[in-house]
Design an enzyme around this catalytic site. Structure first.
Site, PDB file in Angstrom:
ATOM      1  N   SER A 171       0.949  -1.121   0.082  1.00  0.00           N
ATOM      2  CA  SER A 171       0.081  -0.057  -0.029  1.00  0.00           C
ATOM      3  C   SER A 171       0.783   1.257  -0.002  1.00  0.00           C
ATOM      4  O   SER A 171       1.997   1.363   0.597  1.00  0.00           O
ATOM      5  CB  SER A 171      -0.823  -0.155   1.243  1.00  0.00           C
ATOM      6  OG  SER A 171      -1.560   1.204   1.606  1.00  0.00           O
ATOM      7  N   HIS A 172       0.617   2.115  -0.703  1.00  0.00           N
ATOM      8  CA  HIS A 172       1.254   3.216  -1.021  1.00  0.00           C
ATOM      9  C   HIS A 172       1.409   4.231   0.462  1.00  0.00           C
ATOM     10  O   HIS A 172       2.292   5.048   0.457  1.00  0.00           O
ATOM     11  CB  HIS A 172       0.989   4.364  -2.069  1.00  0.00           C
ATOM     12  CG  HIS A 172       1.421   3.929  -3.446  1.00  0.00           C
ATOM     13  ND1 HIS A 172       2.575   4.145  -3.880  1.00  0.00           N
ATOM     14  CD2 HIS A 172       1.032   2.996  -4.179  1.00  0.00           C
ATOM     15  CE1 HIS A 172       2.710   3.580  -5.104  1.00  0.00           C
ATOM     16  NE2 HIS A 172       1.647   2.749  -5.176  1.00  0.00           N
ATOM     17  N   GLU A 193      -2.942  -7.946  -6.837  1.00  0.00           N
ATOM     18  CA  GLU A 193      -1.656  -8.250  -7.180  1.00  0.00           C
ATOM     19  C   GLU A 193      -1.279  -9.833  -6.726  1.00  0.00           C
ATOM     20  O   GLU A 193      -0.737 -10.621  -7.409  1.00  0.00           O
ATOM     21  CB  GLU A 193      -0.571  -7.266  -6.638  1.00  0.00           C
ATOM     22  CG  GLU A 193      -0.460  -5.920  -7.550  1.00  0.00           C
ATOM     23  CD  GLU A 193       0.204  -4.709  -6.829  1.00  0.00           C
ATOM     24  OE1 GLU A 193       0.256  -3.707  -7.379  1.00  0.00           O
ATOM     25  OE2 GLU A 193       0.669  -4.982  -5.769  1.00  0.00           O
TER      26      GLU A 193
END
Length: 359
Positions: free
Chosen positions: A14-15, A94
């Site tokens: 997660s960014h 992903e």
């Protein structure tokens, strides 16, 4: 060795966990595996290239061709597990795509941030990964949370997984490498001090040496709490664990606690708690009392730094309880009563912090 155009690993994150993703990318690509591993043509000589998406994914309906292609061409998936990652649509997508072309043992997990403190490893993983794992199996995981593996051991765990070798091999090799480095630094310091009368330079080198020794001791604590304990405790070699624990604590005894950051102080508290439990099992109650008393004093300092941290308060309460229990077994009645009363007070504080948790 990775084929042309392929990746050693794909970092899925997660960014909000960008800091840890960048650190992992950098430290793994810089890592140099032992030379003899490179002689095996089925293993990489370097841990690169590693794929990390550096841009926020769009709000489109799927991952996009470039991401899917990178996943297909990656030997492993390094999955950063945090509350935000578990809730991320793209991290789960992903993972799901990677598992369509790779086996689940190719997924390496890294716990970061405040990844559900108090929960088991499996509870910290995305649902898709838990469902893909065989019953009773856990993935290879490194813990970068406060009180976890620490950066050096986490890097070695991931390197071992990517290379397909045992962790012991890399830990021993890393220790030998750092020993040679310290010897070289010491020799250089002596030469400089003789040549220039460099008392100032010698002091600087000594400080650097002490810092490296501190990092090595913290790695030893993490190894003692994890892999070494798992191997020695089932076969009854608690004497070896006790000896390792004493060596680590001798190091900490020479360091001012005010100079230790939170992760190092948490490692020290865990080592002391483990040492106390080992001595209880060995029927060394005076030694256990000493270890638990030191553990409680250390965990109290951690609580003082973050009074509303429920995890730290819980760990401190456990140390207080076990100290009181050992004192009761030693017939130190007054001290035990004070300890049990303090444990009850800490339990009340925990209830106030999180009333919904009855445990």
């Amino acid at each position: 060795m990775a084929q042309s155009g392929s990746y050693i690993a794909f970092i899925s994150y997660s960014h909000s966990d960008r800091y840890w993703a960048e650190w992992l990318h950098r430290t793994l690509e810089r890592y140099r595996p032992p030379r003899h591993i490179g002689a095996d043509l089925n293993k990489p000589t370097r841990l690169r290239p590693i794929f990390r998406d550096q841009a926020e994914l769009s709000a489109g309906p799927d991952l996009g061709d470039s991401i899917r292609s990178a996943l297909d061409r990656s030997s492993h998936l390094i999955l950063l597990c945090s509350p935000s990652a578990l809730a991320s649509r793209w991290v789960n997508a992903e993972l799901a795509h990677f598992l369509t072309t790779h086996s689940v043992d190719r997924v390496l997990c890294v716990l970061v941030g405040d990844s559900q403190p108090g929960k088991s490893l499996l509870e910290c993983l995305p649902e898709g990964l838990r469902e893909a794992l065989p019953v009773g199996q856990e993935p290879l995981a490194a813990d970068l949370r406060v009180g976890g593996d620490g950066r050096r051991l986490a890097r070695l765990k991931l390197a071992a997984g990517l290379l397909g070798v045992g962790l012991d091999l890399l830990v021993q090799r890393d220790a030998r490498r750092r020993t040679r480095l310290m010897m070289a630094i010491t020799a250089a310091a002596v030469s400089l001090s003789v040549a220039f009368g460099g008392l100032a330079l010698a002091a600087i080198d000594a400080r650097r040496l002490a810092q490296r020794q501190a990092a090595e001791s913290e790695d030893l604590v993490a190894f003692m709490l994890g892999d070494l304990r798992g191997k020695l405790e089932p076969v009854g070699r608690l004497d070896v664990l006790d000896g390792v624990g004493r060596k680590v604590l001798d190091h900490y005894a020479r360091i001012d606690d005010d100079r230790l950051d939170d992760p190092a102080l948490a490692q020290q508290a865990k080592a002391l708690t483990l040492l106390g439990s080992i001595r209880v099992k060995r029927a060394d109650l005076p030694g256990a009392e000493q270890a638990f008393a030191s553990a409680a004093a250390t965990s109290a300092r951690l609580v003082a730094r973050a009074p509303h941290d429920g995890t730290r308060l819980f760990d401190h309460a456990q140390n207080v309880y076990w100290l009181a229990f050992v004192q009761w077994k030693l017939d130190h009645v007054a001290a035990a009563e004070r300890g049990f009363a303090e444990y009850a007070r800490l339990a009340d504080m925990l209830v106030q912090i999180d009333p919904k948790r009855a445990d």
